[in-house]
Enzyme design. Structure first.
Site, mmCIF file in Angstrom:
data_model
loop_
_atom_site.group_PDB
_atom_site.id
_atom_site.type_symbol
_atom_site.label_atom_id
_atom_site.label_comp_id
_atom_site.label_asym_id
_atom_site.label_seq_id
_atom_site.Cartn_x
_atom_site.Cartn_y
_atom_site.Cartn_z
ATOM 1 N N ASP A 2 0.811 -1.434 0.028
ATOM 2 C CA ASP A 2 -0.088 0.038 -0.002
ATOM 3 C C ASP A 2 0.880 1.400 0.047
ATOM 4 O O ASP A 2 1.981 1.408 0.654
ATOM 5 C CB ASP A 2 -0.935 0.025 1.120
ATOM 6 C CG ASP A 2 -2.127 0.910 0.994
ATOM 7 O OD1 ASP A 2 -2.475 1.265 -0.167
ATOM 8 O OD2 ASP A 2 -2.748 1.014 2.145
ATOM 9 N N ASN A 50 -10.431 -3.146 -6.498
ATOM 10 C CA ASN A 50 -9.633 -1.987 -7.303
ATOM 11 C C ASN A 50 -10.092 -1.742 -8.869
ATOM 12 O O ASN A 50 -9.768 -0.609 -9.338
ATOM 13 C CB ASN A 50 -8.224 -2.499 -7.506
ATOM 14 C CG ASN A 50 -7.520 -2.536 -6.418
ATOM 15 O OD1 ASN A 50 -6.416 -3.111 -5.951
ATOM 16 N ND2 ASN A 50 -7.572 -1.376 -5.512
#
Length: 228
Positions: A2, A50
């Protein structure tokens, strides 16, 4: 993995620059894990959520991942790393990329070193739903369903339960990652954004894990003189 977008934002760069910079971290961590004797490594590359990102970013990621896979296939083969891809179910994945995934998995299938699982188009909830559907289709009576049997219907059932989850950038969320397998995982949340994460950071996370007292719901073993 991340923090790519924030890494780019802090440098006044487009988000794609953060994704591009992340490639070095990926290879560094794979090499560090292998050197440390890690037998199973999973990288969360792209989640089912996503797909909600801007189309141009998703398209860039698909092209970039294809380039990375093709570029590093010889290295992974030479290092004896077996590669597998968890997810890859959405029809929006370009056919050429899905084929590259299949080719790399076939190329490295005989390797007996570390197993590298790349979670791409992965969602833990989806995996659980698909396992339930598989059990229903098999005609298994409800009273015969056990945790072990259920786990056998998950993707790659030979994968052991997760011991350690490292989430970079300081964020502290599960984000739908291997929900069944992380039931008793230890979690570490380093502040480093993923493009800045390197082998020493990974090793530090391993040291943190080794200092944890893993009891799996039990109590610590008695020590000499401890009346409890």
């Amino acid at each position: 993995m991340d923090g790519n977008g924030r890494w780019a934002q802090r440098r006044s760069l487009p988000r794609t620059a953060g994704h591009r910079a992340a490639e070095t971290a990926v290879i560094d961590v794979i090499e560090a894990a292998r050197a440390a004797g890690v037998e199973w490594l999973s990288l969360y590359a792209f989640s089912t959520e996503n797909w909600n990102r801007p189309g141009t970013e998703v398209e860039f990621l698909m092209r970039m991942v294809r380039r990375v896979v093709r570029k590093h296939a010889p290295l992974l083969l030479a290092r004896g790393i077996r590669c597998r891809f968890l997810g890859v179910a959405d029809p929006r994945i370009p056919r050429e990329l899905a084929q590259d995934f299949d080719d790399l998995a076939a190329l490295t299938a005989g390797n007996r070193g570390m197993t590298l699982t790349v979670a791409f188009d992965h969602g833990g909830r989806r995996d659980i739903v698909e396992a339930a559907r598989s059990l229903i289709r098999s005609g298994t009576p409800a009273d015969e369903v056990t945790e072990r049997l259920f786990a056998d219907h998950l993707p790659f059932p030979d994968t052991p339960d997760v011991d350690l989850v490292i989430r970079t950038s300081g964020e502290q969320r599960i984000s739908n990652f291997m929900l069944w397998q992380v039931a008793y995982a230890e979690w570490v949340f380093p502040e480093a954004l993923w493009p800045d994460f390197r082998a020493p950071d990974f090793v530090a996370c391993l040291h943190t894990y080794r200092r944890r007292d893993r009891r799996f719901g039990g109590v610590p073993a008695r020590t000499n003189g401890d009346p409890s």
